[in-house]
Design an enzyme around this catalytic site. Structure first.
Site, PDB file in Angstrom:
ATOM      1  N   SER A 152      48.367  63.066  31.600  1.00 47.14           N
ATOM      2  CA  SER A 152      48.774  62.739  32.969  1.00 47.14           C
ATOM      3  C   SER A 152      50.074  61.952  33.072  1.00 47.14           C
ATOM      4  CB  SER A 152      47.652  61.989  33.690  1.00 47.14           C
ATOM      5  OG  SER A 152      46.643  62.891  34.076  1.00 47.14           O
ATOM      6  N   LYS A 173      52.654  54.809  34.215  1.00 49.84           N
ATOM      7  CA  LYS A 173      51.707  55.907  34.415  1.00 49.84           C
ATOM      8  C   LYS A 173      50.898  56.077  33.149  1.00 49.84           C
ATOM      9  CE  LYS A 173      49.533  59.144  36.421  1.00 49.84           C
ATOM     10  NZ  LYS A 173      48.356  58.716  35.644  1.00 49.84           N
ATOM     11  N   GLY A 226      47.900  58.184  30.859  1.00 45.66           N
ATOM     12  CA  GLY A 226      47.512  59.553  30.544  1.00 45.66           C
ATOM     13  C   GLY A 226      46.294  59.512  29.651  1.00 45.66           C
TER      14      GLY A 226
END
Length: 288
Positions: A91, A230, A232
């Site tokens: 992600s 971010k 993942g």
């Protein structure tokens, strides 16, 4: 490609001086793109730090942490091998996917355009609802970003990954799967190179798309430091986590540090530990 293979023979000290053109983004490329604006700095230091590697050992797993201290022109890595190994981005690919969505018009407004829930109940409850781009990235809603990728289409997706020089740029394995189970691979050095260009707003797309993407990234405050990042995670929806990522940058006062971390997630506790280990490593290098 291993980090160490790009470096000249090391002196007795673990601190080495290397040309910046072969340090950031160039550890995985033959020459630098002028748009990255790295040529204004001739030399920088790079360090390998065993104390950073110990953070993963203490968790009972293995991983790598790489940081680029912008103001010091200093790259710090926890190891010489894994830091240069390409892996599925999971992600963390939502960062370029968001930029591409905005740039192509698939998403006009990250707060107003709505992706309707498809009615399929998934194990991650926050995914089972309508989402905007901002809310989707906040809960890392894979189905939303899969729909975005389908709307973008293979031709435009390939165009932008080539423009971004993102990882190995391989979208084989399905337009809505290539970053999860397909052929795309990216290493921590490449992650830092890409994130740094986004941070500086020098990617070959509109300023607006970059500004909006920076704005929707999750913000974490640690004292007087601000982290935009971010995460993942491979295998999240199946309840079988295997690889965890965290990429982004931290600003503290006038100083900025860009980072990328990945680690093997061997148990559930490792999922939450991703941000913890990043903050520990950032503290170790005095970035927070």
């Amino acid at each position: 490609m291993p980090f160490a293979s790009f470096l000249p023979p090391q002196p007795s000290s673990d601190t080495i001086v290397i040309n910046r053109r072969h340090a950031l983004g160039l550890l995985t490329a033959a020459s630098i793109l002028p748009s990255r604006s790295f040529a204004n700095v001739s030399y920088q230091r790079s360090e390998f730090r065993d104390d950073l590697a110990k953070r993963f050992f203490d968790l009972g797993t293995t991983g790598t942490f790489v940081a680029y201290k912008v103001d010091d022109y200093l790259i710090i890595a926890s190891d010489k091998v894994r830091s240069g190994e390409g892996r599925l981005p999971a992600s963390t690919f939502k960062i370029p996917n968001s930029i591409i969505a905005l740039e192509t018009g698939v998403v006009e407004d990250p707060d107003k355009d709505v992706f309707k829930w498809d009615g399929v109940t998934r194990s991650i409850e926050p995914w089972n609802k309508d989402h905007t781009l901002r809310s989707a990235i906040a809960v890392s809603a894979v189905p939303v970003y899969q729909e975005i990728a389908r709307r973008v289409g293979a031709e435009r997706m390939q165009k932008y990954l080539d423009l971004f020089d993102y990882g190995n740029r391989d979208i084989g394995g399905g337009i809505d799967q290539f970053w999860l189970t397909g052929n795309l691979r990216i290493d921590p050095i490449q992650q830092i190179d890409f994130v740094d260009r986004l941070r500086r707003g020098v990617l070959p797309v509109s300023k607006r798309s970059q500004e909006l993407t920076r704005d929707i990234l999750t913000v974490t405050k640690v004292g007087d430091a601000t982290i935009r990042a971010k995460s993942g995670l491979l295998g999240a929806e199946q309840g079988k986590p295997s690889l965890g990522w965290m990429v982004g940058w931290v600003e503290k006062g006038a100083s900025t540090t860009v980072f990328a971390m990945n680690m093997d997630c061997k148990e559930q506790s490792h999922i939450a530990a991703r941000m913890t280990v990043v903050q520990q490593c950032l503290a170790d290098i005095v970035a927070i």
